[in-house]
Write an enzyme that holds these catalytic residues in place. Structure first.
Site, short mmCIF file in Angstrom:
data_model
loop_
_atom_site.label_atom_id
_atom_site.label_comp_id
_atom_site.label_asym_id
_atom_site.label_seq_id
_atom_site.Cartn_x
_atom_site.Cartn_y
_atom_site.Cartn_z
N GLU A 14 0.53 -1.53 -0.32
CA GLU A 14 -0.48 0.16 0.17
C GLU A 14 0.79 0.80 0.30
O GLU A 14 1.56 1.47 0.64
CB GLU A 14 -0.94 0.06 1.31
CG GLU A 14 -2.39 -1.01 1.09
CD GLU A 14 -2.72 -1.38 2.40
OE1 GLU A 14 -2.58 -0.72 3.38
OE2 GLU A 14 -2.64 -2.32 2.33
N CYS A 61 11.90 2.62 8.27
CA CYS A 61 11.73 2.59 6.85
C CYS A 61 12.46 0.66 6.98
O CYS A 61 13.73 1.16 7.72
CB CYS A 61 12.87 3.26 6.00
SG CYS A 61 13.33 2.50 4.64
N CYS A 64 16.56 2.07 5.29
CA CYS A 64 17.42 2.76 6.07
C CYS A 64 17.07 2.63 7.50
O CYS A 64 17.13 3.34 8.37
CB CYS A 64 16.59 3.67 5.37
SG CYS A 64 15.92 3.89 3.09
N HIS A 68 18.13 6.08 9.74
CA HIS A 68 17.51 7.39 10.78
C HIS A 68 17.62 6.65 11.74
O HIS A 68 17.50 7.75 13.02
CB HIS A 68 15.76 6.80 10.11
CG HIS A 68 15.10 6.77 9.30
ND1 HIS A 68 14.73 7.96 8.43
CD2 HIS A 68 15.27 6.10 8.09
CE1 HIS A 68 14.36 7.91 7.09
NE2 HIS A 68 14.72 7.10 7.27
N ARG A 478 20.72 7.80 -0.34
CA ARG A 478 19.79 8.35 -0.84
C ARG A 478 20.46 9.82 -0.75
O ARG A 478 19.60 10.66 -1.67
CB ARG A 478 18.45 7.50 -1.47
CG ARG A 478 19.02 6.02 -1.49
CD ARG A 478 17.19 6.00 -1.23
NE ARG A 478 17.41 4.35 -1.31
CZ ARG A 478 17.93 3.62 -0.15
NH1 ARG A 478 18.21 3.85 0.86
NH2 ARG A 478 17.69 1.72 -0.87
N SER A 501 14.39 11.05 -0.42
CA SER A 501 13.49 10.60 -1.38
C SER A 501 12.27 11.30 -1.48
O SER A 501 12.15 11.46 -2.27
CB SER A 501 12.87 9.60 -1.91
OG SER A 501 13.87 8.35 -1.55
N CYS A 545 13.22 5.36 -2.79
CA CYS A 545 13.13 4.22 -1.54
C CYS A 545 11.97 5.49 -0.93
O CYS A 545 12.00 6.20 0.07
CB CYS A 545 14.46 4.38 -0.97
SG CYS A 545 14.20 3.38 1.06
N CYS A 548 8.67 3.29 3.06
CA CYS A 548 8.89 3.20 4.52
C CYS A 548 7.40 3.27 5.43
O CYS A 548 6.75 3.85 5.58
CB CYS A 548 9.03 4.99 4.38
SG CYS A 548 9.73 5.86 4.06
#
Lengths: 566, 176
Positions: A14, A61, A64, A68, A478, A501, A545, A548
C-alpha cells in the site's frame, strides 16, 4: 497525439511511488512523481522521550534503518549541544560507511542492473571471450572461463525449466538493451557474486551495531559498545580484526568489480550520459566526522546551483546555520491541509486526501526546498559538491572513473556528463569507492585511539527545563537526510524527518517548480509505451525509497498491470 | 552457524504489519533453541532478504498474507506456493521480493531447502495503530506453528521456565 503512461506498482504494497509521464513523438514531455502513502510517522514521536526517538525512527524504513537512527541521535545531541566521545564517532562512522557500501552495492546489482543487462542475451555469450574481455579491465579472480561457463550453464538450466520468470521485472529483448552477450554474461556473474559482499558488509553492521537490520548500540550521547580489549564480551581486538577483514574484502569487490562494471556500462550506453539530468541544483551534507564536536569531516557537503562547479557554498559543521535556516517544505501539491511552505520546526502534519489531480494535489510527499529552490540530493550531489571544493578523495575516484569509462568508450569524459541518468550511477560508485577507503581509515582511527587507552564511549545527556531546538543531518545512501526536533521539558513536542527521497521524489511546489524526478524524466526517450524501460532507468538511477514501508505478501498474486499506457 | 532461520517480517509501526516481528519476539520470550536456529526480527528488508536465506537449510517466515480471507485467518505456504506466482517489476528496493530472492538463490544453487510461511490475514496496516483484535488473537497460534515447524524439521525447542521480559520500547505501540 501524446500518450499518458502511468507506472504504478500499487497493488503489492500500500502506498508507493507512482510515476506518470506524457510522451509525444517518443520523448517524455511532462512528468509527475507521486508518493502513494501517507508517511506522517513523525506523529508517533510526539510526547516521547528524546533519548528513545532513534528506536522508533529506525523502524520508519526497513531498508534505511541505521540511517534514521543516526540522524535522530544527532538531532537530539544538537538540541542539547552535547559532544560525543571520539570512539563513538568512529564506531558510528564505521556503521554508516558499511551500511552505505552495502546499500550502493545492492542498488546497482539487485535493483538497477536488469535495466541495462539482458539476462537472456547472456545465453549467447562465449565464456572464453567474456573472460578475455574482463581480464583487460580488472584483476578480479572471479572473472575466469570456468566461472562464466558455470553461470551460463545455470542460466540455461533455468531457462529450460521455465524458471526465468523470476527476472520478469527485467525487460529482456527490449530495443533499448544494447550490451554484447559477453558483457551481459559478465554482469550476470557479478550480480550473483554481489550477494556475498552484500552479506559481508552487513556483518560489519551486525558486529558493531549488536544486531542487524535494527542496530542496538546507539545512545544519545554516544554508543553502547563497551570497549575492553581483553574481554570476550565487549568490543575487543578479535572483533575489530574481524571487522577489518570484512571491510577489506568488500573493498576489493567494490574496486575490482563494481567500479569496472559501472564504467563499462557507462561507456556502452553513452547516450544515457545525456538524458536524465533535470534539476542541477545540488545539496549534500558533510559526514564521517573526525573530531568530537562535528566541525571536520571526511565526506564533503555544500550546495551548488545550475550545475556550476565554480561556485559552491560549503556546509561545514553539525550546527551550520546556512543549512539550518534554508530548509523548508511546501505542501502546495501534497495531500496536506493548507498551502504553506514552512521550516521543519514550524511544520504540522495534517493529512487531507483529495483525489489525484496532476495540476493540483497529487502526492503524499511534501516538496522540500532549499532557499526556495529545488535541490537534487544523493551521491551525485556529494560528488559534485566535493569536486567543486577540490576534495582530494572525490577527485581521485571521479577522475579515475571518467578516465576508465572514457577509455572504454574511446572518448574523453568530463564531470559535465555526470548530470545524467548514468551519471547518478557513476557517482554512487565513486562514493562507494570513497567509503570503502574511508572505512579503512576510520577503522585505523578507532584502533589507534583505543590503543592510546581511550575507551570513552558515552557522555550522559541532560535535559534542561524549557524548549530546545535541534537538527541532525546525515548523508545517507540516497542523499541528505535531516531530522528536526523540538524538545519541551525533556519530551518531544515536534519531530520532522526530511528524507532524501522527498527531496528527489517530491511534487511541484507553490511556484510550480517540478521536483528532481519530474524534471529528470523530461526529454527521456520512450521507444515502447507499454514497456517504458527508459522511464524506469531514470527513476531507478535515483535509488527511490519512499514507501517507508510495510511488508505484506500477496500469495494469490492478484496483481494488475503496473504499467498503463493510455 | 545457524542453518535454520525464523524471520519475522513487517513494520512494527504499521498496525497488523507488526505481526511478524511480534510473533518472533513472543516465540523468543517463551522458547529457547539451539545454536543451529536463529530468530530474527527482520522488519521490512526488501531486497535485503537474500543474505538471510542464502545457504539456509530451512527458513520459517512469519508475515501478513493478503488472500482475501477473514482478518485473523491463519495460513501456511511453502516455497512452491511462492514460486508459482510471477514477480512484478520493481520500482523501489522495498518491494517484498520473496520470489525474486528465492529465484536468485535457486539460480545460484544456494536456495533454502525448505521454506515455510506462517501467515495471517491482516485487517489493517495503518500507521500507529495497534494489532487489530483478530490478528492479536492469532499471535499465540502462530507461535505454536513456528514451534511445530521447527520440531517437524527435527529441531529441539525448549519452553523457558520463566519467560523473558526484554526491553522492547516499541512494543507499547503495538500492544496499546
Amino acid at each position: 497525439m501524446s500518450t499518458h503512461i502511468t507506472v504504478d506498482p500499487i497493488t503489492r504494497i500500500e502506498g508507493h511511488l507512482r510515476i506518470d509521464v506524457e510522451v509525444d513523438g517518443g520523448v517524455v514531455k511532462k512528468a509527475w512523481s507521486s508518493g502513494q502513502m501517507f508517511r506522517g510517522i513523525e506523529k508517533i514521536l510526539e510526547g516521547r522521550d528524546p533519548r528513545e526517538a532513534w528506536l522508533f525512527t529506525q523502524r520508519f524504513c526497513g531498508v534505511c534503518t541505521t540511517v534514521h537512527a543516526i540522524a535522530s541521535v544527532r538531532a537530539v545531541e544538537n538540541a542539547l549541544q552535547l559532544a560525543i566521545p571520539k570512539n563513538a564517532h568512529y564506531i558510528r562512522n564505521l556503521i554508516v560507511a558499511a551500511h552505505a557500501m552495502h546499500d550502493h552495492i545492492v542498488h546497482f546489482y539487485q535493483l538497477s542492473a536488469l535495466d541495462w543487462v539482458d539476462v537472456v542475451s547472456a545465453l549467447k555469450a562465449d565464456p572464453a571471450k567474456a573472460a578475455a574481455l574482463a581480464s583487460g579491465l580488472s584483476e578480479w579472480p572471479g572473472n575466469n572461463v570456468k566461472q562464466f561457463q558455470a553461470v551460463k550453464d545455470r542460466l540455461a538450466g533455468f531457462v529450460n525449466n521455465g524458471q526465468l520468470g523470476i527476472f520478469a521485472n527485467g525487460y529482456w529483448g527490449h530495443p533499448a538493451m544494447r550490451l554484447s552477450p559477453e558483457v551481459n554474461l559478465l554482469a550476470v556473474s557479478h550480480y550473483l557474486e554481489a550477494l556475498d559482499y552484500q552479506r559481508k558488509v552487513n556483518q560489519v553492521v551486525a558486529i558493531l551495531g549488536g544486531k542487524t537490520p535494527h542496530i542496538q548500540n546507539l545512545a544519545v550521547g554516544g554508543v553502547a559498545n563497551a570497549i575492553n580489549l581483553d574481554n570476550q564480551a565487549t568490543l575487543n581486538m578479535a572483533r575489530l580484526y574481524q571487522v577489518k577483514e570484512l571491510l577489506d574484502s568488500a573493498r576489493q569487490f567494490i574496486e575490482q568489480v563494481y567500479f569496472v562494471d559501472v564504467c563499462a556500462i557507462g561507456a556502452m550506453y553513452a547516450e544515457w550520459l545525456t538524458y536524465g539530468g533535470g534539476v542541477t541544483n545540488y545539496l549534500a551534507v558533510p559526514d564521517l566526522p573526525t573530531d568530537a564536536t562535528g566541525r571536520s569531516f571526511d565526506l564533503p557537503g555544500g550546495t551548488l546551483f545550475g550545475g556550476d562547479l565554480s561556485t559552491v557554498t560549503p556546509i561545514s559543521s553539525f550546527d551550520d546555520p546556512y543549512f539550518q535556516k534554508n530548509v523548508t517544505e511546501s505542501i502546495a501539491h501534497a495531500w496536506y491541509d493548507g498551502d504553506w511552505q514552512r521550516h521543519p520546526y514550524e511544520e504540522e502534519t495534517v493529512p487531507k486526501y483529495t483525489k489525484y489531480e496532476g495540476d493540483r494535489k497529487y502526492s503524499w510527499i511534501k516538496a522540500p526546498r532549499f532557499d526556495g529552490r529545488v535541490m537534487q540530493v544523493g551521491p551525485l550531489a556529494q560528488v559534485l559538491v566535493g569536486l567543486a571544493q577540490g576534495h582530494e578523495l572525490t577527485k581521485k575516484w571521479a577522475v579515475k572513473a571518467l578516465d576508465t569509462a572514457g577509455r572504454v568508450a574511446g572518448t574523453t569524459l568530463t564531470p559535465a556528463v555526470l548530470h545524467s541518468t548514468l551519471g547518478r550511477h557513476a557517482a554512487r560508485m565513486i562514493r562507494c569507492c570513497m567509503l570503502a577507503e574511508l572505512a579503512g581509515k576510520h577503522w585505523s582511527l578507532l584502533a589507534e585511539n583505543i590503543g592510546r587507552g581511550d575507551t570513552d564511549i558515552f557522555n550522559e545527556p541532560v535535559f534542561p527545563k524549557g524548549e530546545q531546538h535541534g537538527f541532525g543531518f546525515h548523508e545517507a545512501p540516497r542523499g541528505t537526510l535531516s531530522h528536526w526536533v523540538v524538545i519541551q521539558d525533556g519530551t518531544i513536542r515536534n519531530y520532522q524527518a526530511v528524507v532524501p527521497s522527498t527531496w528527489n521524489a517530491g511534487p511541484r511546489d507553490g511556484r510550480d517548480q517540478p521536483g528532481p524526478y519530474e524534471a529528470s524524466l523530461v526529454g527521456n526517450p520512450v521507444a515502447d509505451p507499454e514497456l517504458p524501460l527508459e522511464v524506469l532507468r531514470t527513476v531507478h538511477s535515483f535509488d527511490p525509497c519512499i514507501a517507508c514501508a510495510i511488508h505484506t505478501l500477496d500469495v494469490h498474486g492478484t496483481e494488475v498491470a503496473r504499467v498503463r499506457a493510455l | 552457524m545457524a542453518r535454520t532461520f525464523v524471520l519475522g517480517l513487517g513494520n512494527v509501526l504499521m498496525g497488523d504489519d507488526a505481526f511478524g516481528p511480534v510473533v518472533v519476539h513472543a516465540f523468543d520470550d517463551r522458547y529457547s533453541v539451539g545454536p543451529e536456529v536463529e530468530i530474527v526480527d527482520l522488519g521490512t528488508p526488501g531486497l535485503d532478504m537474500t543474505p538471510w536465506m542464502a545457504d539456509a537449510e530451512r527458513v520459517i517466515v512469519v508475515d501478513t498474507v493478503r488472500a482475501g480471507r477473514r482478518p485473523g485467518t491463519p495460513c501456511r505456504y511453502t516455497k512452491d506456493d511462492v514460486m508459482r506466482q510471477p514477480p512484478g517489476p520493481r520500482v523501489g528496493p522495498h518491494d517484498p521480493g520473496m520470489r525474486e530472492t528465492l529465484g536468485t538463490l535457486e539460480l545460484l544453487g544456494r536456495a533454502p531447502r525448505e521454506v515455510v510461511i506462517v501467515g495471517i490475514e491482516p485487517a489493517h496496516t495503518e500507521l500507529g495503530r495497534p494489532l487489530s483484535p483478530p490478528v492479536a488473537a492469532g499471535v499465540h497460534g502462530a507461535v505454536a506453528a513456528v514451534v511445530a515447524a521447527l520440531q517437524a524439521g527435527g529441531l529441539e525447542v525448549w519452553r523457558r521456565s520463566v519467560p523473558l521480559e526484554p526491553d522492547r520500547r516499541w512494543q507499547p505501540l503495538v500492544a496499546r
